[in-house]
Write an enzyme that holds these catalytic residues in place. Structure first.
Site, mmCIF file in Angstrom:
data_model
loop_
_atom_site.group_PDB
_atom_site.id
_atom_site.type_symbol
_atom_site.label_atom_id
_atom_site.label_comp_id
_atom_site.label_asym_id
_atom_site.label_seq_id
_atom_site.Cartn_x
_atom_site.Cartn_y
_atom_site.Cartn_z
ATOM 1 N N HIS A 185 -14.570 0.932 -1.539
ATOM 2 C CA HIS A 185 -13.489 0.028 -1.110
ATOM 3 C C HIS A 185 -12.408 0.800 -0.279
ATOM 4 C CE1 HIS A 185 -14.263 -2.928 -4.519
ATOM 5 N NE2 HIS A 185 -15.330 -3.167 -3.561
ATOM 6 N N CYS A 209 -7.434 2.971 18.758
ATOM 7 C CA CYS A 209 -8.335 4.037 19.122
ATOM 8 C C CYS A 209 -9.493 3.642 18.442
ATOM 9 C CB CYS A 209 -7.764 5.144 19.432
ATOM 10 S SG CYS A 209 -7.411 6.036 17.637
ATOM 11 N N TYR A 225 0.816 -1.154 -0.070
ATOM 12 C CA TYR A 225 -0.136 -0.166 0.015
ATOM 13 C C TYR A 225 0.827 1.341 -0.012
ATOM 14 C CZ TYR A 225 -3.950 -2.927 0.070
ATOM 15 O OH TYR A 225 -4.907 -3.574 -0.332
ATOM 16 N N ASN A 241 -12.321 2.362 -6.658
ATOM 17 C CA ASN A 241 -10.933 2.799 -6.789
ATOM 18 C C ASN A 241 -10.564 3.555 -5.318
ATOM 19 O OD1 ASN A 241 -11.070 1.991 -9.105
ATOM 20 N ND2 ASN A 241 -11.119 4.109 -10.410
ATOM 21 N N GLY A 246 -15.230 0.915 -16.908
ATOM 22 C CA GLY A 246 -13.669 0.251 -16.602
ATOM 23 C C GLY A 246 -13.613 -0.552 -15.407
ATOM 24 N N THR A 247 -14.617 -1.333 -15.208
ATOM 25 C CA THR A 247 -14.589 -2.499 -14.229
ATOM 26 C C THR A 247 -14.894 -3.693 -14.844
ATOM 27 O OG1 THR A 247 -15.403 -3.329 -12.156
ATOM 28 C CG2 THR A 247 -16.699 -1.819 -13.379
ATOM 29 N N SER A 248 -14.217 -4.890 -14.379
ATOM 30 C CA SER A 248 -14.292 -5.914 -14.664
ATOM 31 C C SER A 248 -15.507 -7.023 -14.456
ATOM 32 C CB SER A 248 -12.965 -7.057 -14.589
ATOM 33 O OG SER A 248 -12.813 -7.041 -13.026
ATOM 34 N N ASP A 277 -7.611 5.125 -5.332
ATOM 35 C CA ASP A 277 -6.942 6.166 -5.487
ATOM 36 C C ASP A 277 -7.694 7.545 -5.460
ATOM 37 O OD1 ASP A 277 -8.436 7.267 -8.253
ATOM 38 O OD2 ASP A 277 -7.632 5.307 -8.890
HETATM 39 P P1 OAD Z 1 -10.017 -4.699 -12.926
HETATM 40 O O1 OAD Z 1 -8.426 -4.630 -13.047
HETATM 41 O O2 OAD Z 1 -10.411 -5.944 -12.360
HETATM 42 O O3 OAD Z 1 -10.831 -4.445 -14.138
HETATM 43 C C1 OAD Z 1 -10.387 -3.444 -15.069
HETATM 44 C C2 OAD Z 1 -11.277 -3.257 -15.851
HETATM 45 O O4 OAD Z 1 -11.052 -2.165 -16.668
HETATM 46 C C3 OAD Z 1 -11.039 -4.268 -16.947
HETATM 47 O O5 OAD Z 1 -12.296 -4.735 -17.375
HETATM 48 C C4 OAD Z 1 -10.212 -3.628 -18.330
HETATM 49 O O6 OAD Z 1 -10.929 -4.182 -19.514
HETATM 50 C C5 OAD Z 1 -10.882 -2.113 -18.159
HETATM 51 N N1 OAD Z 1 -10.042 -1.104 -18.734
HETATM 52 C C6 OAD Z 1 -8.681 -1.046 -18.563
HETATM 53 N N2 OAD Z 1 -8.050 -0.018 -19.153
HETATM 54 C C7 OAD Z 1 -9.220 0.751 -19.587
HETATM 55 C C8 OAD Z 1 -9.247 2.023 -20.319
HETATM 56 N N3 OAD Z 1 -8.286 2.958 -20.695
HETATM 57 N N4 OAD Z 1 -10.689 2.450 -20.535
HETATM 58 C C9 OAD Z 1 -11.872 1.680 -20.174
HETATM 59 N N5 OAD Z 1 -11.651 0.431 -19.744
HETATM 60 C C10 OAD Z 1 -10.429 0.004 -19.249
HETATM 61 O O7 OAD Z 1 -10.466 -3.573 -11.896
HETATM 62 P P2 OAD Z 1 -11.697 -3.514 -10.941
HETATM 63 O O8 OAD Z 1 -12.783 -3.789 -11.839
HETATM 64 O O9 OAD Z 1 -11.766 -2.192 -10.598
HETATM 65 O O10 OAD Z 1 -11.026 -4.449 -4.850
HETATM 66 O O11 OAD Z 1 -11.422 -4.480 -9.646
HETATM 67 C C11 OAD Z 1 -12.504 -4.236 -8.801
HETATM 68 C C12 OAD Z 1 -11.837 -4.681 -7.323
HETATM 69 O O12 OAD Z 1 -11.065 -5.721 -7.507
HETATM 70 C C13 OAD Z 1 -11.077 -3.416 -6.846
HETATM 71 O O13 OAD Z 1 -11.689 -2.328 -6.485
HETATM 72 C C14 OAD Z 1 -10.252 -4.128 -5.766
HETATM 73 C C15 OAD Z 1 -9.857 -5.548 -6.634
HETATM 74 O O14 OAD Z 1 -9.959 -6.662 -5.636
HETATM 75 C C16 OAD Z 1 -10.654 -4.159 -3.501
HETATM 76 O O15 OAD Z 1 -9.575 -3.547 -3.360
HETATM 77 C C17 OAD Z 1 -11.516 -4.422 -2.408
#
Ligand code: OAD
Length: 236
Positions: free
Chosen positions: A107, A118, A54, A90, A175-177, A92
């Site tokens: 998250h 504390c 981290y 995210n 942008g989430t998988s 960030d």
């Molecule tokens: P992932 O790394 O699983 O997925 C990223 C997604 O972004 C993928 O579907 C890519 O195709 C897409 N991607 C990459 N570059 C891109 C771009 N330039 N424009 C558009 N899409 C793009 O990340 P998350 O789905 O955010 O949890 O992952 C979810 C959670 O898994 C995170 O929050 C984290 C992790 O475990 C915790 O920390 C609790």
């Protein structure tokens, strides 16, 4: 009445700022699977490893800036005529730095820490954190951890998010998988509530079939274009 809008973002929105996503490359950090460093068990087994992970990610924030997609969502929030909520997975701070206000970090946040001694959460923190760092509030060392939701822990703001999804007229996922729940299930809740559902991603995801509409391509191109299109129809 104007549609209630919920936007969900994941690591893909920050990728073009220079922050790696979790699952796009090999998903490994120093040979560890992400899940192996992001859990309470990992922290009690090897706090130094978890702090190092981290600390590296926190330091990386100083080298990146919000991109056109983060900025476009601020424009959308400011001009949208109905309720607006931006939920991000995210940790960030790029949405914050772009200027998003109706923002929930479900998250947690890299720039916040918790003190297990504390019991305070959400303590602002810059720089490295270690097992000997003293708590800025209680002064005791040995109880600080990143204010991040780890595997096995409860994401934040769920009751508010569920309520918003339940009356959403439009749900946009960027942008989430769609691998990590509960966020991966938000589209189904919004769809069942009658919302229009739209996914923005570089590629098809495992949950693309749950969305009615898709925009395939980089977030820095697709999100500004989508925001322009939405505001042509919906701007107040
Ligand atoms: P992932 O790394 O699983 O997925 C990223 C997604 O972004 C993928 O579907 C890519 O195709 C897409 N991607 C990459 N570059 C891109 C771009 N330039 N424009 C558009 N899409 C793009 O990340 P998350 O789905 O955010 O949890 O992952 C979810 C959670 O898994 C995170 O929050 C984290 C992790 O475990 C915790 O920390 C609790």
């Amino acid at each position: 009445m104007a549609a209630s809008l919920v936007v969900l973002t994941g690591a893909g929105i920050s990728a073009e700022s220079g922050l790696p996503t979790f699952r796009d490359a090999n998903g490994l950090w120093e040979g560890h699977r992400f899940e192996e460093v992001a859990s309470p068990g990992a922290f009690s087994r090897d706090p130094h490893l978890v702090h190092r992970f981290y600390n590296m990610r926190r330091a990386a924030l100083d080298t990146v800036q919000p991109n056109a997609a983060h900025h476009a969502l601020v424009k959308l929030e400011e001009a949208w005529p109905g309720d607006f909520l931006l939920v991000t997975q995210n940790v960030d701070d790029l949405h914050d730095r772009a200027g998003s206000r109706q923002l929930r970090h479900m998250h947690g946040e890299l720039r916040h820490i918790q003190c297990l001694l504390c019991g305070t959460e959400g303590i602002p923190w810059a720089g490295d954190l270690g097992t000997e760092s003293p708590c800025p509030l209680c002064g005791k060392a040995g109880g600080l951890r990143p204010d991040i939701v780890w595997f096995g822990e409860m994401p934040r703001f769920l009751s508010e998010i569920m309520a918003r999804l339940g009356r959403a007229g439009l749900f946009i996922s960027i942008g989430t998988s769609g691998v990590v729940y509960p966020a991966a299930g938000f589209v189904a809740i919004a769809r069942d509530a009658g919302a229009r559902t739209l996914e923005v991603n570089l590629a098809e995801t495992g949950i693309s079939h749950s969305f009615r509409e898709h925009r395939i391509g980089p977030a820095t191109e697709q999100v500004p274009a989508l925001v322009e299109a939405l505001l042509k129809v919906h701007a107040r």
